[in-house]
Write a protein that holds these residues in place. Structure first.
Motif, mmCIF file in Angstrom:
data_model
loop_
_atom_site.group_PDB
_atom_site.id
_atom_site.type_symbol
_atom_site.label_atom_id
_atom_site.label_comp_id
_atom_site.label_asym_id
_atom_site.label_seq_id
_atom_site.Cartn_x
_atom_site.Cartn_y
_atom_site.Cartn_z
ATOM 1 N N MET A 1 -69.589 -30.181 31.935
ATOM 2 C CA MET A 1 -68.578 -30.799 32.562
ATOM 3 C C MET A 1 -67.938 -29.940 33.566
ATOM 4 S SD MET A 1 -65.365 -33.314 32.047
ATOM 5 C CE MET A 1 -66.455 -34.613 30.895
ATOM 6 N N ASN A 2 -67.646 -30.061 34.916
ATOM 7 C CA ASN A 2 -67.002 -29.316 35.628
ATOM 8 C C ASN A 2 -65.503 -28.744 34.886
ATOM 9 O OD1 ASN A 2 -64.744 -28.707 37.616
ATOM 10 N ND2 ASN A 2 -66.425 -29.191 38.986
ATOM 11 N N LYS A 3 -65.137 -27.588 34.849
ATOM 12 C CA LYS A 3 -63.762 -27.138 34.362
ATOM 13 C C LYS A 3 -62.565 -27.676 35.012
ATOM 14 C CE LYS A 3 -64.101 -23.579 31.372
ATOM 15 N NZ LYS A 3 -63.668 -23.812 30.095
ATOM 16 N N LEU A 4 -62.605 -27.890 36.221
ATOM 17 C CA LEU A 4 -61.666 -28.827 36.984
ATOM 18 C C LEU A 4 -61.380 -30.047 36.460
ATOM 19 C CD1 LEU A 4 -59.296 -28.921 39.128
ATOM 20 C CD2 LEU A 4 -61.174 -29.588 40.776
ATOM 21 N N TYR A 5 -62.473 -30.851 35.975
ATOM 22 C CA TYR A 5 -62.469 -32.138 35.607
ATOM 23 C C TYR A 5 -61.866 -32.198 34.012
ATOM 24 C CZ TYR A 5 -65.063 -34.144 39.312
ATOM 25 O OH TYR A 5 -65.373 -34.493 40.818
ATOM 26 N N LYS A 7 -59.860 -29.877 32.866
ATOM 27 C CA LYS A 7 -58.268 -29.518 33.074
ATOM 28 C C LYS A 7 -57.416 -30.686 33.435
ATOM 29 C CE LYS A 7 -55.198 -26.117 35.055
ATOM 30 N NZ LYS A 7 -54.385 -25.800 33.658
ATOM 31 N N LYS A 8 -58.115 -31.717 34.199
ATOM 32 C CA LYS A 8 -57.260 -32.936 34.980
ATOM 33 C C LYS A 8 -57.315 -33.918 33.754
ATOM 34 C CE LYS A 8 -58.119 -32.504 39.742
ATOM 35 N NZ LYS A 8 -58.915 -33.281 40.888
ATOM 36 N N ILE A 9 -58.749 -33.850 32.932
ATOM 37 C CA ILE A 9 -58.503 -34.759 31.716
ATOM 38 C C ILE A 9 -57.537 -34.387 30.734
ATOM 39 C CG2 ILE A 9 -59.842 -35.943 30.083
ATOM 40 C CD1 ILE A 9 -62.146 -35.721 31.888
ATOM 41 N N GLY A 10 -57.691 -33.055 30.588
ATOM 42 C CA GLY A 10 -56.535 -32.526 29.616
ATOM 43 C C GLY A 10 -55.177 -32.686 29.685
ATOM 44 N N GLU A 11 -54.944 -32.528 31.189
ATOM 45 C CA GLU A 11 -53.414 -32.847 31.551
ATOM 46 C C GLU A 11 -53.256 -34.164 31.540
ATOM 47 O OE1 GLU A 11 -53.718 -31.685 35.451
ATOM 48 O OE2 GLU A 11 -53.452 -29.505 35.043
ATOM 49 N N ARG A 12 -54.188 -35.430 31.896
ATOM 50 C CA ARG A 12 -53.803 -36.714 31.418
ATOM 51 C C ARG A 12 -53.315 -36.882 30.119
ATOM 52 N NH1 ARG A 12 -56.481 -40.428 35.864
ATOM 53 N NH2 ARG A 12 -56.321 -39.161 37.702
ATOM 54 N N ILE A 13 -54.371 -36.542 29.195
ATOM 55 C CA ILE A 13 -54.046 -36.798 27.619
ATOM 56 C C ILE A 13 -52.766 -36.228 27.460
ATOM 57 C CG2 ILE A 13 -54.754 -36.112 25.681
ATOM 58 C CD1 ILE A 13 -57.722 -35.994 26.298
ATOM 59 N N LYS A 14 -52.297 -35.088 27.803
ATOM 60 C CA LYS A 14 -50.798 -34.766 27.563
ATOM 61 C C LYS A 14 -49.870 -35.742 28.176
ATOM 62 C CE LYS A 14 -48.053 -30.547 27.212
ATOM 63 N NZ LYS A 14 -47.935 -29.315 27.321
ATOM 64 N N VAL A 15 -49.914 -36.029 29.338
ATOM 65 C CA VAL A 15 -49.089 -36.877 29.853
ATOM 66 C C VAL A 15 -49.016 -38.184 29.295
ATOM 67 C CG1 VAL A 15 -48.633 -38.395 31.971
ATOM 68 C CG2 VAL A 15 -49.194 -36.036 32.358
ATOM 69 N N PHE A 16 -49.987 -38.782 28.826
ATOM 70 C CA PHE A 16 -50.033 -39.978 28.054
ATOM 71 C C PHE A 16 -49.487 -39.879 26.655
ATOM 72 C CE2 PHE A 16 -53.155 -41.869 30.850
ATOM 73 C CZ PHE A 16 -52.768 -43.078 31.372
ATOM 74 N N ARG A 17 -49.755 -38.573 25.998
ATOM 75 C CA ARG A 17 -49.079 -38.525 24.616
ATOM 76 C C ARG A 17 -47.597 -38.431 24.632
ATOM 77 N NH1 ARG A 17 -48.128 -34.031 22.321
ATOM 78 N NH2 ARG A 17 -48.888 -32.632 23.771
ATOM 79 N N THR A 18 -47.149 -37.518 25.973
ATOM 80 C CA THR A 18 -45.897 -37.280 25.661
ATOM 81 C C THR A 18 -45.243 -38.800 26.340
ATOM 82 O OG1 THR A 18 -45.800 -36.393 27.865
ATOM 83 C CG2 THR A 18 -45.686 -34.931 26.112
ATOM 84 N N GLU A 19 -45.496 -39.399 27.134
ATOM 85 C CA GLU A 19 -45.098 -40.786 27.550
ATOM 86 C C GLU A 19 -45.009 -41.610 26.334
ATOM 87 O OE1 GLU A 19 -47.328 -42.362 30.673
ATOM 88 O OE2 GLU A 19 -46.136 -41.172 32.309
ATOM 89 N N GLY A 39 -55.013 -29.243 21.523
ATOM 90 C CA GLY A 39 -54.306 -28.380 22.352
ATOM 91 C C GLY A 39 -55.308 -27.785 23.231
ATOM 92 N N MET A 40 -56.565 -27.310 22.718
ATOM 93 C CA MET A 40 -57.473 -26.414 23.808
ATOM 94 C C MET A 40 -58.049 -27.774 24.688
ATOM 95 S SD MET A 40 -59.544 -24.083 21.476
ATOM 96 C CE MET A 40 -59.316 -24.972 19.518
ATOM 97 N N LEU A 41 -58.171 -28.974 24.231
ATOM 98 C CA LEU A 41 -58.732 -29.922 25.240
ATOM 99 C C LEU A 41 -57.492 -30.336 26.103
ATOM 100 C CD1 LEU A 41 -60.400 -32.489 22.789
ATOM 101 C CD2 LEU A 41 -61.363 -31.047 24.598
ATOM 102 N N GLU A 42 -56.362 -30.216 25.938
ATOM 103 C CA GLU A 42 -55.177 -30.659 26.933
ATOM 104 C C GLU A 42 -55.245 -29.561 27.879
ATOM 105 O OE1 GLU A 42 -51.929 -33.380 24.247
ATOM 106 O OE2 GLU A 42 -51.572 -31.147 24.696
ATOM 107 N N ARG A 43 -55.449 -28.175 27.407
ATOM 108 C CA ARG A 43 -55.482 -27.137 28.470
ATOM 109 C C ARG A 43 -56.497 -27.043 29.135
ATOM 110 N NH1 ARG A 43 -53.008 -25.070 23.637
ATOM 111 N NH2 ARG A 43 -54.998 -24.223 23.007
ATOM 112 N N GLY A 44 -57.642 -27.719 29.013
ATOM 113 C CA GLY A 44 -59.030 -27.593 29.690
ATOM 114 C C GLY A 44 -59.856 -26.545 29.435
ATOM 115 N N GLU A 45 -59.702 -26.097 28.068
ATOM 116 C CA GLU A 45 -60.374 -25.034 27.601
ATOM 117 C C GLU A 45 -61.798 -25.298 27.101
ATOM 118 O OE1 GLU A 45 -56.516 -22.539 26.272
ATOM 119 O OE2 GLU A 45 -57.935 -23.000 24.777
#
Length: 71
Positions: A1-5, A7-19, A39-45
């Motif tokens: 999968m593209n690194k940009l994708y 990272k974006k999915i990881g950011e969304r996971i973190k947003v939903f998790r914190t909300e 944590g590594m998934l949330e950072r897009g690693e």
């Protein structure tokens, strides 16, 4: 999968998790993965496996498509 994708999915996971006021450990436990891996998934690693995406979404009581919509 593209690194940009990843990272974006990881950011969304973190947003939903914190909300939802869920800790990384809670989501990871309920998804059957380690907190450090989440944590590594949330950072897009790491690339996502579709099965992990579904497990994480289920652990947060959201639909998997919520994590990938509008990418």
């Amino acid at each position: 999968m593209n690194k940009l994708y990843c990272k974006k999915i990881g950011e969304r996971i973190k947003v939903f998790r914190t909300e939802k006021e869920l800790s990384r450990e809670e989501v990871a436990f309920n998804a059957g993965i380690s907190g450090s891996y989440l944590g590594m998934l949330e950072r897009g690693e790491y690339d996502f496996k579709i099965s992990k995406l579904f497990s994480i979404a289920k652990a947060m009581d959201i639909l998997p498509e919520d994590l990938i919509k509008d990418l």
